[in-house]
Structure formats: C-alpha cells, structure tokens
Write a protein that holds these residues in place. Sequence first.
Motif, PDB file in Angstrom:
ATOM      1  N   UNK A   3       1.011  -1.080  -0.224  1.00 27.48           N
ATOM      2  CA  UNK A   3       0.015  -0.040  -0.018  1.00 27.48           C
ATOM      3  C   UNK A   3       0.789   1.363  -0.020  1.00 27.48           C
ATOM      4  N   UNK A   4       1.799   1.303   0.784  1.00 27.91           N
ATOM      5  CA  UNK A   4       2.765   2.355   0.925  1.00 27.91           C
ATOM      6  C   UNK A   4       3.430   2.570  -0.700  1.00 27.91           C
ATOM      7  N   UNK A   5       3.640   1.536  -1.353  1.00 28.85           N
ATOM      8  CA  UNK A   5       4.420   1.600  -2.511  1.00 28.85           C
ATOM      9  C   UNK A   5       3.496   2.288  -3.570  1.00 28.85           C
ATOM     10  N   UNK A 134       7.845  -0.139 -18.573  1.00 32.85           N
ATOM     11  CA  UNK A 134       8.701   0.755 -18.942  1.00 32.85           C
ATOM     12  C   UNK A 134       8.757   1.659 -17.789  1.00 32.85           C
ATOM     13  N   UNK A 135       9.737   1.664 -16.829  1.00 31.20           N
ATOM     14  CA  UNK A 135       9.859   2.736 -15.695  1.00 31.20           C
ATOM     15  C   UNK A 135      11.152   3.318 -15.536  1.00 31.20           C
ATOM     16  N   UNK A 136      11.267   4.212 -14.675  1.00 30.51           N
ATOM     17  CA  UNK A 136      12.654   4.722 -14.437  1.00 30.51           C
ATOM     18  C   UNK A 136      13.755   4.008 -13.478  1.00 30.51           C
ATOM     19  N   UNK A 137      14.648   4.190 -13.033  1.00 29.66           N
ATOM     20  CA  UNK A 137      15.718   3.282 -12.442  1.00 29.66           C
ATOM     21  C   UNK A 137      15.164   3.042 -11.054  1.00 29.66           C
ATOM     22  N   UNK A 138      14.605   3.848 -10.137  1.00 27.87           N
ATOM     23  CA  UNK A 138      14.186   3.613  -8.836  1.00 27.87           C
ATOM     24  C   UNK A 138      12.842   2.922  -8.889  1.00 27.87           C
ATOM     25  N   UNK A 139      11.779   3.436  -9.533  1.00 27.75           N
ATOM     26  CA  UNK A 139      10.501   2.752  -9.537  1.00 27.75           C
ATOM     27  C   UNK A 139      10.461   1.304 -10.065  1.00 27.75           C
ATOM     28  N   UNK A 232      22.582  12.297   0.827  1.00 26.40           N
ATOM     29  CA  UNK A 232      22.103  12.433   2.329  1.00 26.40           C
ATOM     30  C   UNK A 232      21.941  13.501   2.714  1.00 26.40           C
ATOM     31  N   UNK A 233      23.148  14.191   2.268  1.00 25.43           N
ATOM     32  CA  UNK A 233      23.506  15.737   2.956  1.00 25.43           C
ATOM     33  C   UNK A 233      22.701  16.922   2.537  1.00 25.43           C
ATOM     34  N   UNK A 234      21.309  16.910   2.903  1.00 26.59           N
ATOM     35  CA  UNK A 234      20.309  17.654   2.001  1.00 26.59           C
ATOM     36  C   UNK A 234      20.642  19.473   2.464  1.00 26.59           C
ATOM     37  N   UNK A 370      16.854   4.022  -3.461  1.00 26.51           N
ATOM     38  CA  UNK A 370      15.709   3.793  -2.463  1.00 26.51           C
ATOM     39  C   UNK A 370      15.718   5.066  -1.591  1.00 26.51           C
ATOM     40  N   UNK A 371      16.908   5.736  -1.030  1.00 24.97           N
ATOM     41  CA  UNK A 371      16.866   6.741  -0.169  1.00 24.97           C
ATOM     42  C   UNK A 371      16.301   7.960  -0.972  1.00 24.97           C
ATOM     43  N   UNK A 372      16.638   8.255  -2.193  1.00 22.99           N
ATOM     44  CA  UNK A 372      15.874   9.283  -3.117  1.00 22.99           C
ATOM     45  C   UNK A 372      14.485   9.096  -3.276  1.00 22.99           C
TER      46      UNK A 372
END
Length: 390
Positions: A3-5, A134-139, A232-234, A370-372
């Motif tokens: 569900x979260x996804x 067809x999806x992008x790299x993280x999806x 990670x260092x936003x 995954x972090x992105x």
Amino acid sequence: MLVLAVCFALIAAACGSDDEPAPAAPAETVAPAEPAAPAEEPEPAAEPESTEAADEVPCDFDEATCDYLAGKDFSGQTLTVGVWGGDIETLLRDIVIPPLEARGATVELLLGGAGDRLAKLYAEHPNPTMDVLYLNIHTGRLAVLDGVAEAASDEIPAYADLYPIAKDSEVYGVSLLALGIQYNTEAFDGPPEWADLWNEAHKGKIAFPTFPSTGGDGMIAIAARLEGGTEHDTDLAFEKIAQLKPVPLVYTSQDELGLLMDAGEVVAAVNLSGYAVTAADNFDTVDFSFPRDPGPILAMDTMVISAGSPNRDLALAWAQVALSPKTQQAYAERIYFGPTNSKVELSPDLAQRVVYGPEAVEALIALDWPYVAEARTTLTERWNREILED
C-alpha cells in the motif's frame, strides 16, 4: 508495504487472457487404397511436402535473437506494454513490434507516464492487465522488491550481454543517460564542470529542472558532493543550490530551454544527455558537457515483466528484441539514448555523444535510489519553499 508503495508511486511521479484455441478440425476418413496391380512395380511414396519454408519467418536481427525467436508462434496472444509516447513509441513500433507480429502476436501499447503505470501495476496485482512496463531506475527496482514485477531473467540471451549496471536491482536496463550540463557555448570557454555553474558571472542565469525529477535529484546530489557530502546531506545541498538564485527558468519543455539558451537568457542547465544532444543538433550555440569532477549522474530507463503476466513467453520475447543490438543501436542513433547492450557498435562520432562503452558507463554516478525515492516528498516541499520561493 504494498500500500505504501502505491501511495508513493501516485505522489512521485491493458490485457486479456489468451484467446481460446480454435477446436481442431475432425480427422478426415481415408478410403482404403486399391490393391496394386501385380505386374507393375509400386511407385515410391511421394515425399511429404515440407512446410518449413512456409512457416519460416525472416529475421534481420542478430543470430542470438533470431535463434531465440525461431519456431515461436504467438498466435492468439495479445501483449500489453506500458510505455512513454513520442520518439520511444515510434522506435518500438518500427523495430520491436514487427518481428512479434510476424509470429502471430498482437501488441498493444498503453501510453502514459511511469507513475500512472506503476500505480496501475500495484492496483491490479496479482492479475495484471499489463505484461511489460517501462519505468525509471528507482521505480523499476521498487516494483521488483515489492513482488509486483518479476526479477529480470537470464532466460533470454540478451541478458548476458547487458552491462552490470543494467542488471542491477534485477531489472532490465533499457537505455543509459547521463545527467550533465547543457550549456551556451558562448558563455563558457569549453565544456563546463559542475563547479562552473557557481561562477559569479553566471548567477541568475542557470535554468532549473522541475522537482521531483531525475534532474532535481541529481542537482541535489551534485551540490552536496561539491561540498564534500552525498545526496543524504540535504542541508549542504540546499544551501549550495540557493547560491544560484534567482532562478530565471524552471523548464518544463526542452524546446523552451533550447530557445532561451540559444538567446543567452540562460547559459546552462542540469539536463539529460539525450535531450541536450538533440538540442545541440537544433541550436548552433548549444552543447552538452559530460562533467568529470564529479562525473555525471546515472539515469536509466528500465523494463520489467509484471508478476503473473498471462503472456510471459511473449513478454520474454519482447524483452529479447528490445534489448537486442539492433534495437539498442536505434536508441543511440535516433534519440541519443546510450545502449545497455555491450555488443552494440557505434560510429566514433556517435559514441562521443551518448553514454557508450565500459569506461563511460563506469563513470556514471549511481545514487542511493531507495533513499531518493523515500525522501522525495519531504524534499519536494523543501525545494518549493527554499529554492523556488523568493
């Protein structure tokens, strides 16, 4: 998790079963043969007429692809492929669909955005109406991890020829792009490096991508790296990016970006190599830089087969043709998307304009996707507040 996804996919960003086989025709009744006259020698039985030539389908792909397709009959099967429209749709219709149709398949393209496709895949699981997406790299990675798409398979010969990065996360990498710098050649002495965007002479003339987007993700990652951090260092990243303000343009159209850059109203922008090199073909003062310190950010379109696809064999055949050297070469020649198949051979001039060869592929910086993906909602709010607001 499922569900979260789905929720994430909606924030961030058919298929019928096979036809019933026709009933077999009843066998014909054969009358008993007349006995042969004893005085005559029996004639040798006629050789049965070969149907091989009639059944053989011409194949103008590489040997491995032709061998894989040999003898396959997809009559009665309809493959539904979710993909972007435009140039990619045209390429698939021209190259990938014909050899499958020649073997009896019907192929339907469901056009739209990757976010909509992903949400549909989750909503329909475990009875998908799309066979290939067809999806992008993280999806693409997310769909496999969540079990709504199956992991990429070495059942097809093209899989062994993919660069390692195109097999990462158990997806099929379809095309490689570099996130680098599109720039006005009159504003720089040569191809700029990332740090050159912060030159005081260019303040207020750096165009920004939309956010969320691959361009925005990359811009945060590069800004942080220039200050010694990572994506990670936003805090580091946003402070660095804010130094480029005022923002003269948030581009939503490649044509608009090219026109304003050619006119000198903006002098540079973070952009994907394929789009920027196309712009360089159209504008004399526009070119693209593959930065080296740090290198360009990896961007990759991916392909997955839905878990539970009712046409899995046909979907695998699609994947083989789509990843074959012929199709991959067309991506490079037509739209400047780099090949993921290591067997592709490009001319020296074209090789300089796309991501091509082991050295160029290894130079790409892969983010912590995954972090992105997880951070996008929070970062979008911050981007709008700290970067776009005056």
